[in-house]
Motif scaffolding. Structure first.
Motif, short mmCIF file in Angstrom:
data_model
loop_
_atom_site.label_atom_id
_atom_site.label_comp_id
_atom_site.label_asym_id
_atom_site.label_seq_id
_atom_site.Cartn_x
_atom_site.Cartn_y
_atom_site.Cartn_z
N GLY A 182 2.79 -14.18 5.92
CA GLY A 182 3.61 -13.79 4.78
C GLY A 182 3.65 -12.29 4.67
N SER B 15 0.78 -1.24 0.00
CA SER B 15 0.00 0.00 0.00
C SER B 15 0.82 1.29 0.00
N SER C 40 4.62 -9.07 1.54
CA SER C 40 4.88 -8.92 0.11
C SER C 40 6.38 -8.91 -0.20
N ARG D 256 3.44 -6.03 15.24
CA ARG D 256 4.59 -5.40 14.62
C ARG D 256 5.19 -4.45 15.64
N LYS E 285 -7.55 -4.88 5.98
CA LYS E 285 -7.04 -5.23 7.30
C LYS E 285 -7.65 -4.33 8.39
N ASN F 66 -3.28 -20.59 10.76
CA ASN F 66 -2.59 -19.32 10.68
C ASN F 66 -1.63 -19.32 9.49
N SER F 67 -1.69 -18.27 8.71
CA SER F 67 -0.86 -18.16 7.51
C SER F 67 -0.12 -16.83 7.54
N ALA G 235 -2.51 -12.44 7.28
CA ALA G 235 -2.33 -11.05 6.84
C ALA G 235 -2.49 -10.03 7.95
N ASP H 44 8.08 -7.57 12.38
CA ASP H 44 7.13 -8.47 13.06
C ASP H 44 7.83 -9.15 14.23
P1 ADP Z 1 0.87 -4.35 3.49
O1 ADP Z 1 2.28 -3.97 3.88
O2 ADP Z 1 0.30 -3.58 2.35
O3 ADP Z 1 -0.06 -4.44 4.64
P2 ADP Z 1 1.86 -7.05 3.26
O4 ADP Z 1 1.35 -8.26 2.59
O5 ADP Z 1 3.27 -6.73 2.95
O6 ADP Z 1 0.92 -5.86 2.90
O7 ADP Z 1 1.66 -7.19 4.83
C1 ADP Z 1 2.49 -8.06 5.52
C2 ADP Z 1 2.37 -7.87 7.00
O8 ADP Z 1 1.10 -8.34 7.48
C3 ADP Z 1 3.37 -8.65 7.79
O9 ADP Z 1 4.62 -8.01 7.86
C4 ADP Z 1 2.70 -8.76 9.14
O10 ADP Z 1 2.87 -7.58 9.89
C5 ADP Z 1 1.23 -8.90 8.78
N1 ADP Z 1 0.86 -10.31 8.77
C6 ADP Z 1 0.80 -11.15 7.72
N2 ADP Z 1 0.40 -12.37 8.08
C7 ADP Z 1 0.21 -12.34 9.42
C8 ADP Z 1 -0.19 -13.31 10.40
N3 ADP Z 1 -0.50 -14.56 10.10
N4 ADP Z 1 -0.24 -12.90 11.69
C9 ADP Z 1 0.08 -11.63 12.02
N5 ADP Z 1 0.45 -10.69 11.16
C10 ADP Z 1 0.52 -11.02 9.86
#
Ligand code: ADP
Ligand code: ZN
Length: 435
Positions: A237, A92, A239, A327, A424, A234-235, A213, A303
């Motif tokens: 990841g 974003s 970007s 985070r 989110k 729980n998944s 996410a 994270d």
């Molecule tokens: P954006 O930065 O646009 O939000 P991203 O896909 O890069 O899109 O977001 C990734 C972030 O989302 C991760 O660094 C983490 O903070 C959070 N995230 C992703 N998956 C999880 C999860 N299973 N539990 C907690 N946080 C998550």
């Protein structure tokens, strides 16, 4: 029954993982040196593939931050010719440059394979019908899960986000068994099931849910499982590391296996930047080991998590990371106490009378910081008498005070009165220092 997508890789011995990672780390350094950013950096610091003789030598390489990626937008990290690139995803970036990641064919295939491996580990099979409730744009949760599901061989429905009524119809029309969505959407979907008098537990074939996410607590997971009558996995990841498919829970739901053939894990103290002791919480730092167009070394994810000691019952040897604590930039400080929103969610979701939506508001009134928690009550609670309501408010206040050491002001509100977020969930609204 075979529980592994790629048994050889998933159950490799630690010695073999180290060897495999070292080889891939050397390749990654050589590839990264082709990009302007790493090319200059490595030249300045005399870093080559030969600088590493063991994976722990990774500490000879500087960290990469989101600011570095943004500062060299758009092509500074690109390590192949532009004509080889076939897709980009970008996050974003509300202020300044977004972060962008480029992929070639190899990268996209490898990513889809990781997502397939992850979903397979949770129990999804080619006989499943998969509905992806995720945005199909630059957000990686759409296409990332789509190609992974296709690789696994599921019948996949690219439903996209939103329009809950249509989501439910798709589930019923095609007999959806597996769903991917962000966790904060599930309570809303559940309400819409209710409005249409459909019981998701008995009137759908749902069995597996992938949620990720955004941070969420174990308590929220249990509620989600209960609402839909599914097992929720729980998944994790981001970007910068492709998107989904970095770390994923197996059937035992005890932490997420982080795929070590593709990523090198470090957990550091964000202040000293030194590794934390095994099992301690710190910032997750990741290096891509199998990406060609856009390799990234020692990326500070911000994270916070920890490595789970011991081995997993499933027999996979790849290390497990714990549920993200949040985070580092989610943490807020109030009256000298450091607080993570997930500490508050954990308390709220344990109380049966509490609904599923809440928001934390921080205000400064007459130079005093206030922690205000607006929380929806469960349906029917407001029909109860005043004394009971007061007791519930007091209980929430005390339990949060015990957890975060600050006494909050708790406002119980009607179900569905807190506005829903697009995408989110935003859990904290900090109104301090605003004029
Ligand atoms: P954006 O930065 O646009 O939000 P991203 O896909 O890069 O899109 O977001 C990734 C972030 O989302 C991760 O660094 C983490 O903070 C959070 N995230 C992703 N998956 C999880 C999860 N299973 N539990 C907690 N946080 C998550
Ligand atoms: Zn496991």
């Amino acid at each position: 029954m075979n529980i592994y997508w790629e048994k050889d890789i998933e159950t490799m011995s630690r010695a073999d993982i180290n060897k495999f990672q070292l080889e891939r780390l050397k390749q990654t350094i050589s590839r990264a040196a082709q990009s302007t950013y790493y090319g200059n950096l490595f030249k300045q610091q005399g870093i080559t593939a030969n600088s590493v003789n063991h994976v722990s030598d990774i500490n000879k390489i500087p960290f990469t931050t989101k600011e570095d990626l943004r500062g060299h937008f758009p092509y500074g990290f690109l390590a192949v010719e532009k004509k080889e690139v076939v897709r980009l995803h970008s996050s974003s970036g509300t202020t300044g440059n977004p972060t962008v990641i480029f992929h070639n064919h190899h990268d996209l295939d490898a990513w889809a394979n990781l997502v397939a491996r992850s979903m397979f580990a949770a129990g999804a099979r080619d006989t499943d019908v998969f509905q992806n409730i995720a945005g199909y744009g630059l957000f990686t949760g759409g296409l990332g899960f789509q190609y992974g599901a296709e690789k696994l061989g599921m019948l996949s429905i690219p439903a996209g986000a939103g329009n809950s009524k249509r989501q439910i119809k798709l589930m019923q029309d095609y007999g959806t068994t597996v769903v991917h969505t962000i966790p904060s959407y599930v309570p809303h979907l559940f309400d819409v099931f209710g409005e249409h008098n459909i019981d998701p537990r008995t009137e759908t074939d749902l069995r597996i849910l992938f949620i990720g996410a955004e941070p969420h607590t174990e308590e929220a997971r249990l509620r989600i499982q209960d609402m839909l009558g599914v097992k929720a996995f729980n998944s994790y990841g981001l970007s910068e590391m492709n998107g989904p498919g970095v770390a994923f829970e197996c059937q035992y739901q005890q932490g997420m296996h982080l795929w070590e053939d593709s990523f090198l894990i470090e957990i550091i103290n964000p202040q000293t930047l030194e590794p934390v002791a095994e099992g301690e919480v710190g910032e997750l730092v990741l290096t891509t080991l199998n990406r060609r167009a856009n390799p990234i070394l020692r990326y500070r994810t911000r994270d916070l998590t920890r490595l789970i000691p011991g081995t997993c019952t499933c027999g996979r040897t790849h290390k497990r990371v714990d549920r993200m604590k949040g985070r580092s930039d989610d943490m807020f400080i109030i009256r000298g106490c450091n607080v993570f929103p997930m500490q508050i969610e954990k308390v709220l979701m344990q109380i049966p009378e509490v609904g599923n939506n809440y928001i934390i508001v921080l205000e400064n009134n007459n130079d005093v910081d206030e922690l205000i928690i607006e929380v929806e009550a469960k349906e029917g609670i407001f029909l109860d008498n005043l004394a009971k309501l007061e007791r519930l408010t007091r209980q929430i206040t005390t339990e949060i005070k015990n957890e975060v050491l600050v006494t909050p002001k708790v406002k119980l509100v009607e179900p569905n009165s807190i506005p829903k977020c697009e995408g989110k969930a935003i859990r904290v609204n900090d109104l301090r220092n605003q004029f």
